[in-house]
Design a protein around this motif. Structure first.
Motif, PDB file in Angstrom:
ATOM      1  N   TYR A   1       0.827  -1.211   0.000  1.00  8.65           N
ATOM      2  CA  TYR A   1       0.000   0.000   0.000  1.00  8.65           C
ATOM      3  C   TYR A   1       0.859   1.258   0.000  1.00  8.65           C
ATOM      4  O   TYR A   1       0.357   2.367  -0.129  1.00  8.65           O
ATOM      5  CB  TYR A   1      -0.920   0.017   1.233  1.00  8.65           C
ATOM      6  CG  TYR A   1      -0.151  -0.127   2.533  1.00  8.65           C
ATOM      7  CD1 TYR A   1       0.416   0.972   3.137  1.00  8.65           C
ATOM      8  CD2 TYR A   1       0.061  -1.380   3.107  1.00  8.65           C
ATOM      9  CE1 TYR A   1       1.169   0.829   4.296  1.00  8.65           C
ATOM     10  CE2 TYR A   1       0.792  -1.525   4.258  1.00  8.65           C
ATOM     11  CZ  TYR A   1       1.348  -0.421   4.850  1.00  8.65           C
ATOM     12  OH  TYR A   1       2.102  -0.552   5.979  1.00  8.65           O
TER      13      TYR A   1
ATOM     14  N   GLU B   1      13.100   3.769   5.251  1.00  8.32           N
ATOM     15  CA  GLU B   1      13.403   3.183   6.561  1.00  8.32           C
ATOM     16  C   GLU B   1      14.609   3.929   7.143  1.00  8.32           C
ATOM     17  O   GLU B   1      15.715   3.824   6.617  1.00  8.32           O
ATOM     18  CB  GLU B   1      13.680   1.674   6.402  1.00  8.32           C
ATOM     19  CG  GLU B   1      14.200   0.982   7.640  1.00  8.32           C
ATOM     20  CD  GLU B   1      13.404   1.293   8.909  1.00  8.32           C
ATOM     21  OE1 GLU B   1      12.162   1.358   8.876  1.00  8.32           O
ATOM     22  OE2 GLU B   1      14.048   1.506   9.964  1.00  8.32           O
TER      23      GLU B   1
ATOM     24  N   VAL C   1      -1.565  -0.040   9.536  1.00  6.02           N
ATOM     25  CA  VAL C   1      -2.482   0.526   8.546  1.00  6.02           C
ATOM     26  C   VAL C   1      -3.633  -0.471   8.401  1.00  6.02           C
ATOM     27  O   VAL C   1      -3.406  -1.667   8.214  1.00  6.02           O
ATOM     28  CB  VAL C   1      -1.771   0.750   7.190  1.00  6.02           C
ATOM     29  CG1 VAL C   1      -2.747   1.271   6.150  1.00  6.02           C
ATOM     30  CG2 VAL C   1      -0.612   1.738   7.357  1.00  6.02           C
TER      31      VAL C   1
HETATM   32  N1  SAM Z   1       9.926   2.547   7.256  1.00  6.91           N
HETATM   33  C1  SAM Z   1       9.344   3.149   8.408  1.00  6.91           C
HETATM   34  C2  SAM Z   1       8.141   2.373   8.858  1.00  6.91           C
HETATM   35  O1  SAM Z   1       7.853   1.342   8.278  1.00  6.91           O
HETATM   36  O2  SAM Z   1       7.493   2.791   9.812  1.00  6.91           O
HETATM   37  C3  SAM Z   1       9.013   4.630   8.264  1.00  6.91           C
HETATM   38  C4  SAM Z   1       8.387   5.107   7.004  1.00  6.91           C
HETATM   39  S1  SAM Z   1       6.784   4.469   6.630  1.00  6.91           S
HETATM   40  C5  SAM Z   1       6.424   5.326   5.126  1.00  6.91           C
HETATM   41  C6  SAM Z   1       5.801   5.256   7.861  1.00  6.91           C
HETATM   42  C7  SAM Z   1       4.403   4.758   8.051  1.00  6.91           C
HETATM   43  O3  SAM Z   1       3.618   5.121   6.940  1.00  6.91           O
HETATM   44  C8  SAM Z   1       4.266   3.267   8.199  1.00  6.91           C
HETATM   45  O4  SAM Z   1       3.508   3.018   9.364  1.00  6.91           O
HETATM   46  C9  SAM Z   1       3.491   2.850   6.992  1.00  6.91           C
HETATM   47  O5  SAM Z   1       2.681   1.746   7.254  1.00  6.91           O
HETATM   48  C10 SAM Z   1       2.686   4.088   6.711  1.00  6.91           C
HETATM   49  N2  SAM Z   1       2.205   4.232   5.332  1.00  6.91           N
HETATM   50  C11 SAM Z   1       2.870   4.061   4.186  1.00  6.91           C
HETATM   51  N3  SAM Z   1       2.093   4.323   3.125  1.00  6.91           N
HETATM   52  C12 SAM Z   1       0.893   4.679   3.609  1.00  6.91           C
HETATM   53  C13 SAM Z   1      -0.340   5.080   3.018  1.00  6.91           C
HETATM   54  N4  SAM Z   1      -0.484   5.170   1.709  1.00  6.91           N
HETATM   55  N5  SAM Z   1      -1.353   5.388   3.850  1.00  6.91           N
HETATM   56  C14 SAM Z   1      -1.225   5.308   5.199  1.00  6.91           C
HETATM   57  N6  SAM Z   1      -0.092   4.947   5.810  1.00  6.91           N
HETATM   58  C15 SAM Z   1       0.959   4.626   5.033  1.00  6.91           C
END
Ligand code: SAM
Length: 331
Positions: A28, A69, A162
Motif C-alpha cells: 500500500y 526506513e 495501517v
Molecule cells: N519505514 C518506516 C516504517 O515502516 O514505519 C518509516 C516510514 S513508513 C512510510 C511510515 C508509516 O507510513 C508506516 O507506518 C506505513 O505503514 C505508513 N504508510 C505508508 N504508506 C501509507 C499510506 N499510503 N497510507 C497510510 N499509511 C501509510
C-alpha cells in the motif's frame, strides 16, 4: 522566534525523512519497482543536522526521524547521536523515530543510549506469511527480534498498523490484545492516496469508523484526551488495560490542530502531507555558511502552510491525491 502559520497554528514538530529507501516494499506504500533518488542528491548527515538544529532554534520541540526506513541510512546513528545534544541542552523535548523494526535488534541499545525514549514500529499483521506478502520483502521473525531488543533496552514502543480491508481488518483485535499485552499501545491508520502503487486503493481502504464499530462488539472503548503530539485520537481499552489510537486522515481530518512540517532527505520542506506545495531548503542551506537565508526560507514556507489536505479515495477518483509516495515524506 516561534513558527506560527497563517491559521495561528504553532509549528513545534518536525518529521525528517532521512532516506527514501526502504528494505521493505509494503504494497500500500510503494510499487514493487521503485526509482529511488541518486545518492548524490541526498543531503549529508551534517547538512541534515544543521537543518534540524535551525528548526530546533526556531521552536521545534519534537523531532521524528522517518523515511523510507530511517535505520537503513548509512551511519544514521551518527546523526542521532549528534541530534541528541539538543535533548541534553533541553532545547528538544523528544527525539524519536518511526521504523519497520527490521534493523532494531542492531540499534535498539544505542538508540536508548542516545536518549530516545519511545519509538513507533509499523506492523500490519502477526501472521508470518501475510507479513511477507504485505511487505513483499520483510520477515516477521526479524521484526519480533527487534521489538524484543527495543523493550529490553527500555524503549517504549507504539505499534502502528495501517487498516486494510480484506487484509487485517479481522486481525486487529488480535493485534490489539498482543500489543497491549506487551505494554505497547496500538494505533490504527487509514490508508492514504499517496503515490501510484500496483493495486487499487479503493479495494484496500477501510474507514476507521467501521473498524471502531466492529471493535466495540468485543471491547469497551472509552475516549480519552491522551495525546502524544501527533494526530492520533485515543481510547482506553477496558479489556486489555491498554490504549488504542485512531489516525483518520480520510474520515475525519485533524488539520485544525496540525503542528507539523516534513523535511525530505534532499532538503525539500513539505508544509502538508497531503499537498504538493513545497519549499527548497537545500539552496539556502548551501548558499551561505550562516543560517539567516535558511531561517528566512523556513519562515516564508511556514507562511504558506495550507489549511489542510483533501484526500479522496473512491472509484471515480482513480489517481493518488498527491503524486509522491509516503516514503518520500515519511509517515
Ligand atoms: N519505514 C518506516 C516504517 O515502516 O514505519 C518509516 C516510514 S513508513 C512510510 C511510515 C508509516 O507510513 C508506516 O507506518 C506505513 O505503514 C505508513 N504508510 C505508508 N504508506 C501509507 C499510506 N499510503 N497510507 C497510510 N499509511 C501509510
Amino acid at each position: 522566534m516561534d513558527m506560527i502559520d497563517p491559521f495561528g497554528r504553532s509549528i513545534s514538530y518536525l518529521r525528517v525523512s532521512v532516506t527514501d529507501r526502504c528494505d521493505f516494499r509494503c504494497t500500500y506504500c510503494m510499487a514493487e519497482d521503485m526509482a529511488f533518488l541518486p545518492k548524490k542528491d541526498l543531503l549529508s548527515l551534517e547538512e541534515l543536522d544543521r537543518l534540524c538544529t535551525v528548526f530546533i532554534e526556531k521552536g521545534v520541540k519534537k523531532l521524528r526521524l522517518t523515511g523510507g526506513e530511517p535505520l537503513v541510512r548509512k551511519n544514521v546513528m551518527h546523526l542521532i547521536r549528534q541530534l541528541s545534544r539538543h535533548l541534553g541542552s533541553g532545547a528538544l523535548e523528544e527525539l524519536t523515530l518511526t521504523t519497520n523494526g527490521s534493523q532494531l535488534s542492531r540499534f535498539a541499545a544505542e538508540l536508548a543510549d542516545c536518549g530516545v525514549k519511545r519509538i513507533n514500529v509499523s506492523l500490519d499483521t502477526l501472521d508470518p506469511d501475510k507479513f511477507h506478502a504485505i511487505t513483499r520483502w520483510g520477515h516477521l521473525a526479524k521484526v519480533m527480534e527487534g521489538i524484543d531488543a527495543a523493550q529490553a533496552a527500555g524503549l517504549h514502543i507504539k505499534i502502528n498498523a495501517v487498516a486494510l480491508k480484506g487484509f487485517n481488518d479481522t486481525e486487529i483485535p488480535e493485534i490489539l490484545r498482543w500489543a497491549n499485552g506487551r505494554g505497547m499501545d496500538l494505533t490504527v491508520i487509514e490508508t492514504m492516496p499517496m503515490g501510484e502503487i500496483d493495486a487499487d486503493r479503493t479495494d484496500q481502504y477501510l474507514p476507521l469508523s467501521l473498524l471502531r464499530a466492529n471493535l466495540e462488539r468485543q471491547f469497551t472503548l472509552t475516549d480519552i484526551p491522551f495525546k502524544t503530539g501527533g494526530p492520533a485520537r485515543y481510547v482506553d481499552v477496558a479489556e486489555t488495560g491498554g490504549k488504542l489510537g485512531f489516525i483518520t486522515p480520510m474520515t475525519h481530518n485533524f488539520c485544525e490542530s496540525c503542528n507539523r512540517v516534513r523535511l525530505t532527505c534532499t532538503g525539500t520542506l513539505y508544509m502538508c502531507l497531503g499537498q504538493e506545495d513545497a519549499a527548497d531548503l537545500r539552496a539556502p542551506l548551501r548558499t551561505s555558511e550562516g543560517n539567516e537565508l535558511l531561517s528566512n526560507a523556513i519562515d516564508e514556507a511556514i507562511g504558506r502552510k495550507p489549511k489542510g489536505h483533501d484526500f479522496i479515495i473512491d472509484r471515480r477518483t482513480n489517481r493518488p491525491s498527491v503524486s509522491r509516495h509516503m516514503s518520500v515524506t515519511g509517515g
